[in-house]
Write an enzyme that holds these catalytic residues in place. Structure first.
Site, PDB file in Angstrom:
ATOM      1  N   LYS A 109       0.865  -1.180   0.000  1.00 54.03           N
ATOM      2  CA  LYS A 109       0.000   0.000   0.000  1.00 54.03           C
ATOM      3  C   LYS A 109       0.898   1.226   0.000  1.00 54.03           C
ATOM      4  O   LYS A 109       2.068   1.149   0.406  1.00 54.03           O
ATOM      5  CB  LYS A 109      -0.866  -0.009   1.270  1.00 54.03           C
ATOM      6  CG  LYS A 109      -2.112   0.838   1.198  1.00 54.03           C
ATOM      7  CD  LYS A 109      -3.282   0.096   0.597  1.00 54.03           C
ATOM      8  CE  LYS A 109      -4.492   1.003   0.456  1.00 54.03           C
ATOM      9  NZ  LYS A 109      -5.651   0.320  -0.080  1.00 54.03           N
TER      10      LYS A 109
ATOM     11  N   GLY B  16     -22.475   5.595  -2.206  1.00 58.05           N
ATOM     12  CA  GLY B  16     -21.501   6.049  -3.200  1.00 58.05           C
ATOM     13  C   GLY B  16     -21.437   5.062  -4.355  1.00 58.05           C
ATOM     14  O   GLY B  16     -22.438   4.430  -4.702  1.00 58.05           O
TER      15      GLY B  16
END
Ligand code: NAD
Length: 376
Positions: free
Chosen positions: A80, A190
């Site tokens: 990440k 969303g």
């Protein structure tokens, strides 16, 4: 802060800090594991309180990516990256003014310098446009849009996986394959949450929804007949299934006692504020679909790109299996009286360790050492 003694650092292969004074870049890339393949994980821009917070976040998230990619049986490790917004962005991670494109190009060079051990993609506050700027400098970024040879928006696939995961949990909680007439509370409408609502509505579920954007909830009321509730109320409202699709840590020491559902299954990352809550959910008779298992549709969607391929058929087949994968984890948890997140972590870890211990660990193909020539 000590590094090797830090719990969040445990088991990480490497952590890389980058700065580029010419663009203001300050970034951290964490590679948790590259045993199963190059470490894939998104890049996020967040206005962290300080660099310690940024480090904690990237370490926690890269570990999660190792587990997610392992459980989805992808030939990918976990990593990440985080970017700290430069001072002249005035704390706005979505700053779209001067310097944004250069910053992401600079980050692309950082990614390239790792020679393919880390592959970047979009995450919070990082757009396809930003990824495209990275791609000007690195071969190791995915999540590009269809027009640019990528696999496109992963959200519909994530929503499909969540829908299938909900069905697997419902089958176990209510002994039915049908969602018709069940009540599902959805937090966050969303890209994923909205699509999930469409699928749930089509399957006959009754919806209770909450979002911080009132226009979105009003639309859900109009189109799906959804009941709209306050953003604070949605977590503890009575329903059959709760689908967190907004943010992390919604199940925490304060909310867990007030949950009034039989299933928690949604797309948000890090839904439990700490792992022990998985056990508490089990004790309360609530089936929890581990977040990184049920929301793997997005990473499955971009996986072909890591091999330079576009393969929607492979993705579609793999997503369909998610109902079985979630179901098997729930069954094993019930059988062994463990939490679903413990079972998922164990399977994911075992796959990584098996590959490592049997000599099947991925090896990066670094640039070959030049052959030395004897001078005459
Ligand atoms: P998004 O930003 O499109 O949607 C989030 C929605 O949540 C927005 O509508 C926002 O207004 C709403 N929201 C924010 N705070 C809220 C609150 N307190 N209460 C209620 N609503 C709130 O994000 P998304 O892509 O739909 O992703 C949703 C979640 O799923 C995120 O946690 C994301 O990390 C995770 N996820 C997404 C994908 C993907 O493919 N998009 C893949 C894996 C995981």
């Amino acid at each position: 802060m000590s590094v090797f003694e830090n719990d969040a650092f445990k088991h990480h292969e490497s952590v890389h800090f980058f700065s580029d004074e010419s663009t203001g870049l300050q970034a951290i890339i964490a590679i948790h594991s590259s045993v199963l393949g190059p470490a894939l994980g998104g890049c996020r821009v967040v206005n962290y309180a300080d660099s310690h917070e940024a480090l904690e976040d990237v370490l926690r998230l890269s570990r999660g990516m190792s587990f997610k990619n392992s459980l989805a049986e992808l030939e990918l490790g976990g990593g990440k990256s985080v970017i700290i917004p430069p001072k002249n962005w005035n704390g706005d991670p979505r700053h779209d003014g001067k310097g944004r494109a250069e910053l992401f190009r600079s980050f692309g060079r950082a990614v390239q310098s790792l020679g393919g051990r880390y592959i970047a993609a979009e995450d919070m506050n990082v757009s396809v446009e930003d990824a495209q700027n990275m791609a000007l400098e690195t071969d190791y970024v995915v999540g590009l849009d269809v027009a640019r040879g990528g696999m496109g928006d992963p959200s519909p696939l994530t929503a499909e996986g969540v829908f299938l995961g909900i069905r697997a949990c419902v089958r176990r909680a209510f002994k039915t394959d049908s969602l018709d007439g069940l009540t599902v509370s959805v937090q966050g409408l969303g890209k994923v949450g909205w699509r999930l609502c469409e699928d749930l509505h089509a399957a006959g579920a009754r919806l209770i929804v909450a979002d911080i954007v009132p226009e979105t909830t009003a639309r859900a009321a109009r189109l799906f007949g959804a009941k709209v509730v306050d953003t604070d109320a949605i977590v503890t409202i009575k329903a059959d299934v709760f689908a967190p699709c907004a943010r992390g840590a919604v199940i925490n020491d304060d909310t867990i006692g007030a949950l009034d559902v039989r299933v928690v299954a949604g797309s948000a990352n890090n839904q439990l504020s700490h792992g022990a809550l998985g056990h508490d959910l089990m004790q309360r008779g609530i089936i929890y679909a581990p977040d990184y298992v049920i929301n793997a549709g997005g990473v499955i969607n971009i996986a072909p790109e890591t091999k330079g391929q576009v393969n929607h058929e492979w993705v579609s087949k793999k997503i369909k299996k998610m109902e079985d994968i979630v179901g098997e984890i729930v069954d094993e948890a019930m059988k062994s009286n463990r939490s679903t997140n413990d079972v998922a972590n164990e399977i994911a870890t075992r796959r990584i360790l098996d590959a490592r211990d049997s000599g099947r660990a991925w090896k990066p193909a670094f640039v070959k050492k030049p052959t030395l020539r004897q001078s005459a």
